[in-house]
Design a protein around this motif. Structure first.
Motif, PDB file in Angstrom:
ATOM      1  N   TYR A  54       0.829  -1.205   0.000  1.00 37.98           N
ATOM      2  CA  TYR A  54       0.000   0.000   0.000  1.00 37.98           C
ATOM      3  C   TYR A  54       0.868   1.261   0.000  1.00 37.98           C
ATOM      4  CZ  TYR A  54      -3.521   3.404   1.405  1.00 37.98           C
ATOM      5  OH  TYR A  54      -4.339   4.509   1.457  1.00 37.98           O
ATOM      6  N   LEU A  55       1.943   1.222   0.783  1.00 43.24           N
ATOM      7  CA  LEU A  55       2.806   2.403   0.852  1.00 43.24           C
ATOM      8  C   LEU A  55       3.683   2.531  -0.395  1.00 43.24           C
ATOM      9  CD1 LEU A  55       3.941   2.578   4.595  1.00 43.24           C
ATOM     10  CD2 LEU A  55       2.055   3.742   3.464  1.00 43.24           C
ATOM     11  N   LYS A  56       4.040   1.399  -0.995  1.00 48.08           N
ATOM     12  CA  LYS A  56       4.867   1.446  -2.213  1.00 48.08           C
ATOM     13  C   LYS A  56       4.179   2.268  -3.300  1.00 48.08           C
ATOM     14  CE  LYS A  56       7.351  -2.924  -2.082  1.00 48.08           C
ATOM     15  NZ  LYS A  56       7.363  -4.293  -2.590  1.00 48.08           N
ATOM     16  N   GLN A  57       2.854   2.219  -3.319  1.00 46.17           N
ATOM     17  CA  GLN A  57       2.100   2.906  -4.386  1.00 46.17           C
ATOM     18  C   GLN A  57       1.850   4.382  -4.091  1.00 46.17           C
ATOM     19  OE1 GLN A  57      -1.464   0.665  -4.652  1.00 46.17           O
ATOM     20  NE2 GLN A  57      -0.459  -1.161  -5.445  1.00 46.17           N
ATOM     21  N   GLN A  58       2.247   4.844  -2.911  1.00 43.69           N
ATOM     22  CA  GLN A  58       1.915   6.219  -2.541  1.00 43.69           C
ATOM     23  C   GLN A  58       2.716   7.233  -3.366  1.00 43.69           C
ATOM     24  OE1 GLN A  58      -0.519   7.435  -0.430  1.00 43.69           O
ATOM     25  NE2 GLN A  58      -1.188   5.301  -0.530  1.00 43.69           N
ATOM     26  N   THR A  59       1.998   8.165  -3.975  1.00 49.57           N
ATOM     27  CA  THR A  59       2.644   9.148  -4.853  1.00 49.57           C
ATOM     28  C   THR A  59       3.544  10.112  -4.089  1.00 49.57           C
ATOM     29  OG1 THR A  59       0.726  10.583  -4.633  1.00 49.57           O
ATOM     30  CG2 THR A  59       0.773   9.123  -6.545  1.00 49.57           C
ATOM     31  N   ILE A  60       3.369  10.198  -2.778  1.00 47.00           N
ATOM     32  CA  ILE A  60       4.186  11.141  -2.019  1.00 47.00           C
ATOM     33  C   ILE A  60       5.680  10.808  -2.151  1.00 47.00           C
ATOM     34  CG2 ILE A  60       4.093   9.914   0.204  1.00 47.00           C
ATOM     35  CD1 ILE A  60       3.771  12.711   1.537  1.00 47.00           C
ATOM     36  N   PHE A  61       5.981   9.556  -2.487  1.00 46.80           N
ATOM     37  CA  PHE A  61       7.395   9.183  -2.632  1.00 46.80           C
ATOM     38  C   PHE A  61       7.986   9.651  -3.963  1.00 46.80           C
ATOM     39  CE2 PHE A  61       5.937   6.248   0.627  1.00 46.80           C
ATOM     40  CZ  PHE A  61       6.919   6.470   1.575  1.00 46.80           C
ATOM     41  N   GLU A  62       7.141   9.877  -4.946  1.00 42.04           N
ATOM     42  CA  GLU A  62       7.645  10.415  -6.221  1.00 42.04           C
ATOM     43  C   GLU A  62       6.509  11.210  -6.885  1.00 42.04           C
ATOM     44  OE1 GLU A  62       9.802   7.609  -8.692  1.00 42.04           O
ATOM     45  OE2 GLU A  62       9.542   8.943 -10.400  1.00 42.04           O
ATOM     46  N   PRO A  63       6.220  12.400  -6.350  1.00 40.15           N
ATOM     47  CA  PRO A  63       5.076  13.157  -6.878  1.00 40.15           C
ATOM     48  C   PRO A  63       5.295  13.672  -8.293  1.00 40.15           C
ATOM     49  CG  PRO A  63       6.216  14.408  -5.168  1.00 40.15           C
ATOM     50  CD  PRO A  63       6.850  13.056  -5.197  1.00 40.15           C
ATOM     51  N   TYR A  64       6.547  13.694  -8.734  1.00 39.72           N
ATOM     52  CA  TYR A  64       6.863  14.086 -10.122  1.00 39.72           C
ATOM     53  C   TYR A  64       8.114  13.307 -10.534  1.00 39.72           C
ATOM     54  CZ  TYR A  64       9.582  17.392  -7.249  1.00 39.72           C
ATOM     55  OH  TYR A  64      10.392  17.967  -6.301  1.00 39.72           O
ATOM     56  N   PRO A  65       8.397  13.236 -11.829  1.00 42.47           N
ATOM     57  CA  PRO A  65       9.508  12.393 -12.277  1.00 42.47           C
ATOM     58  C   PRO A  65      10.820  12.733 -11.558  1.00 42.47           C
ATOM     59  CG  PRO A  65       8.260  13.204 -14.146  1.00 42.47           C
ATOM     60  CD  PRO A  65       7.702  13.903 -12.953  1.00 42.47           C
ATOM     61  N   LYS A  66      11.521  11.683 -11.117  1.00 44.35           N
ATOM     62  CA  LYS A  66      12.738  11.947 -10.334  1.00 44.35           C
ATOM     63  C   LYS A  66      13.815  12.631 -11.170  1.00 44.35           C
ATOM     64  CE  LYS A  66      14.141   7.037 -10.519  1.00 44.35           C
ATOM     65  NZ  LYS A  66      12.926   6.600 -11.221  1.00 44.35           N
ATOM     66  N   GLU A  67      13.709  12.550 -12.487  1.00 36.83           N
ATOM     67  CA  GLU A  67      14.695  13.216 -13.358  1.00 36.83           C
ATOM     68  C   GLU A  67      14.671  14.735 -13.161  1.00 36.83           C
ATOM     69  OE1 GLU A  67      12.552  10.976 -14.238  1.00 36.83           O
ATOM     70  OE2 GLU A  67      13.398   9.507 -15.615  1.00 36.83           O
ATOM     71  N   ILE A  68      13.536  15.268 -12.687  1.00 33.23           N
ATOM     72  CA  ILE A  68      13.487  16.727 -12.530  1.00 33.23           C
ATOM     73  C   ILE A  68      13.600  17.168 -11.069  1.00 33.23           C
ATOM     74  CG2 ILE A  68      12.343  17.406 -14.665  1.00 33.23           C
ATOM     75  CD1 ILE A  68       9.709  17.259 -13.349  1.00 33.23           C
ATOM     76  N   LEU A  69      13.864  16.190 -10.187  1.00 30.62           N
ATOM     77  CA  LEU A  69      14.105  16.560  -8.787  1.00 30.62           C
ATOM     78  C   LEU A  69      15.484  17.213  -8.704  1.00 30.62           C
ATOM     79  CD1 LEU A  69      13.503  16.425  -5.703  1.00 30.62           C
ATOM     80  CD2 LEU A  69      14.624  14.200  -5.700  1.00 30.62           C
ATOM     81  N   ASN A  70      15.536  18.371  -8.085  1.00 33.27           N
ATOM     82  CA  ASN A  70      16.797  19.086  -7.938  1.00 33.27           C
ATOM     83  C   ASN A  70      16.711  19.887  -6.642  1.00 33.27           C
ATOM     84  OD1 ASN A  70      19.000  20.740  -8.092  1.00 33.27           O
ATOM     85  ND2 ASN A  70      18.734  21.252 -10.244  1.00 33.27           N
ATOM     86  N   LEU A  71      17.578  19.555  -5.695  1.00 32.21           N
ATOM     87  CA  LEU A  71      17.483  20.204  -4.383  1.00 32.21           C
ATOM     88  C   LEU A  71      18.118  21.590  -4.355  1.00 32.21           C
ATOM     89  CD1 LEU A  71      18.266  17.208  -1.987  1.00 32.21           C
ATOM     90  CD2 LEU A  71      16.062  18.169  -2.566  1.00 32.21           C
ATOM     91  N   ARG A  72      18.699  22.007  -5.502  1.00 31.04           N
ATOM     92  CA  ARG A  72      19.366  23.306  -5.518  1.00 31.04           C
ATOM     93  C   ARG A  72      18.368  24.418  -5.162  1.00 31.04           C
ATOM     94  NH1 ARG A  72      21.535  24.624 -10.948  1.00 31.04           N
ATOM     95  NH2 ARG A  72      22.237  22.472 -10.903  1.00 31.04           N
ATOM     96  N   ASP A  73      18.844  25.354  -4.358  1.00 29.44           N
ATOM     97  CA  ASP A  73      17.945  26.407  -3.883  1.00 29.44           C
ATOM     98  C   ASP A  73      18.670  27.745  -3.933  1.00 29.44           C
ATOM     99  OD1 ASP A  73      16.138  27.992  -2.658  1.00 29.44           O
ATOM    100  OD2 ASP A  73      16.115  26.932  -0.752  1.00 29.44           O
ATOM    101  N   SER A  74      18.093  28.684  -4.675  1.00 26.85           N
ATOM    102  CA  SER A  74      18.728  29.999  -4.766  1.00 26.85           C
ATOM    103  C   SER A  74      18.633  30.720  -3.429  1.00 26.85           C
ATOM    104  CB  SER A  74      18.010  30.837  -5.825  1.00 26.85           C
ATOM    105  OG  SER A  74      16.700  31.116  -5.374  1.00 26.85           O
ATOM    106  N   GLY A  75      17.634  30.356  -2.630  1.00 24.13           N
ATOM    107  CA  GLY A  75      17.432  31.039  -1.357  1.00 24.13           C
ATOM    108  C   GLY A  75      16.945  32.466  -1.519  1.00 24.13           C
ATOM    109  N   LYS A  76      16.694  32.876  -2.780  1.00 19.78           N
ATOM    110  CA  LYS A  76      16.348  34.289  -3.026  1.00 19.78           C
ATOM    111  C   LYS A  76      14.887  34.594  -2.736  1.00 19.78           C
ATOM    112  CE  LYS A  76      19.590  35.300  -6.717  1.00 19.78           C
ATOM    113  NZ  LYS A  76      19.639  35.159  -8.166  1.00 19.78           N
TER     114      LYS A  76
END
Ligand code: SF4
Length: 315
Positions: A290-312
């Motif tokens: 049940y948890l494996k299917q939860q979208t919260i683990f990959e709400p969008y394609p992981k290819e576009i995950l980027n933790l970089r933050d301008s902080g601006k």
């Protein structure tokens, strides 16, 4: 996965249509290209102005905002109003929009506003671009961002989660609607627990409404879920809910270690994806389908995950 439909200012990575004949470079938009369907618009060019052209500015005049040429003062307000009237906002069926920041036409906020053309200082308050305002009025419950704000990780994550979840919502029957609600349970809970419960009742459909009516109402609440970004405290609540699935199967050391990590997250010393990755390793180990299917683990394609933050930019 259905691609989100995104209306974008054409000068961002699509066309050299700015007043000075340049284009805005955006690594983020480049990265998004394979994953979304972009619909481009350049209000200034499409209402008849040339490339290059004189820059425009907003002026505040007798209680009204006008769009004029910065040097000569020629007024283009009516031309822009006519363009907006004819623009097929109704038929776009978009999931969100990315607009050019600070533009007198496309800026969603923080657009400099003046008292007149020529060399005068900007007024103390800022406005919204004319086209952006029309878009915001029409799609007040959809994510509309500018490329500047999207350099902030929290804002970007919220935007991506919203557009991909809205695009995924396309149930063809009641069974698919139940499945959607179930797979998004923890994502919805993190964003808006009150709506998540209401949406559960909508899916249950005790009033025996038609599927189309149920789907329509559900989508209104789904859009409402994303009006506010997720709060770290709500993420923590969801993590603890999921942790309950297997916490008894973990050793005391593992449990204490994870609770310590949650504390670090609360103190902004650990990013949420790190917490989720640890959680997911246990989901695999204990095979919690049940948890494996939860979208919260990959709400969008992981290819576009980027933790970089301008902080601006801040929300
Ligand atoms: S900001 Fe908007 S109006 Fe200006 S060049 Fe870009 S798309 Fe065109």
């Amino acid at each position: 996965m259905m691609k989100p439909k995104i209306l974008i200012s054409k000068c961002i990575e699509h066309c050299q249509c700015r007043y000075d004949g340049t284009m805005i470079k955006s690594d983020f938009v480049q990265m998004l290209k394979p994953f979304v369907e972009f619909i481009t618009v350049c209000p200034e060019v499409e209402m008849g102005l040339s490339i290059p052209r004189q820059s425009l500015r907003l002026i505040y005049h007798e209680g009204n905002i006008q769009l004029i040429e910065s040097i000569d003062g020629q007024d283009h307000t009516e031309k822009m109003n006519a363009f907006i009237r004819d623009f097929p906002l109704e038929q776009l069926n978009i999931h969100g929009s990315i607009l050019k920041n600070r533009s007198p036409s496309c800026g969603i906020s923080s657009v400099k506003t003046y008292s007149s053309h020529g060399k005068v200082p900007a007024l103390a308050f800022k406005s919204v671009g004319m086209f952006a305002r029309a878009l915001q009025n029409h799609y007040e419950d959809l994510p509309i961002e500018d490329e500047g704000r999207l350099s902030n990780y929290v804002i970007r994550d919220h935007f991506l989660t919203s557009i991909f979840t809205l695009a995924r919502f396309n149930p063809l029957n009641h069974h698919e609607l139940v499945e959607f609600h179930s797979q998004n349970k923890y994502l919805l809970m993190a964003y808006h627990q009150k709506n998540q419960k209401i949406m559960g009742r909508i899916v249950a459909n005790h009033e025996n409404l038609s599927f189309e009516a149920v789907k329509k109402t559900y989508y209104i609440y789904l859009k409402g879920v994303f009006l506010e970004p997720v709060h770290p405290g709500k993420n923590e609540n969801v993590i603890l809910h999921m942790f309950g699935y297997f916490s008894q199967q973990l050793s005391i050391e593992e449990r204490n270690f994870y609770l310590e990590q949650i504390k670090l997250y609360r103190q902004h010393k650990l990013p949420f994806p790190a917490l989720m990755a640890m959680m997911y390793s246990w989901i695999i180990r204990f095979d919690v389908e049940y948890l494996k299917q939860q979208t919260i683990f990959e709400p969008y394609p992981k290819e576009i995950l980027n933790l970089r933050d301008s902080g601006k930019e801040r929300i």
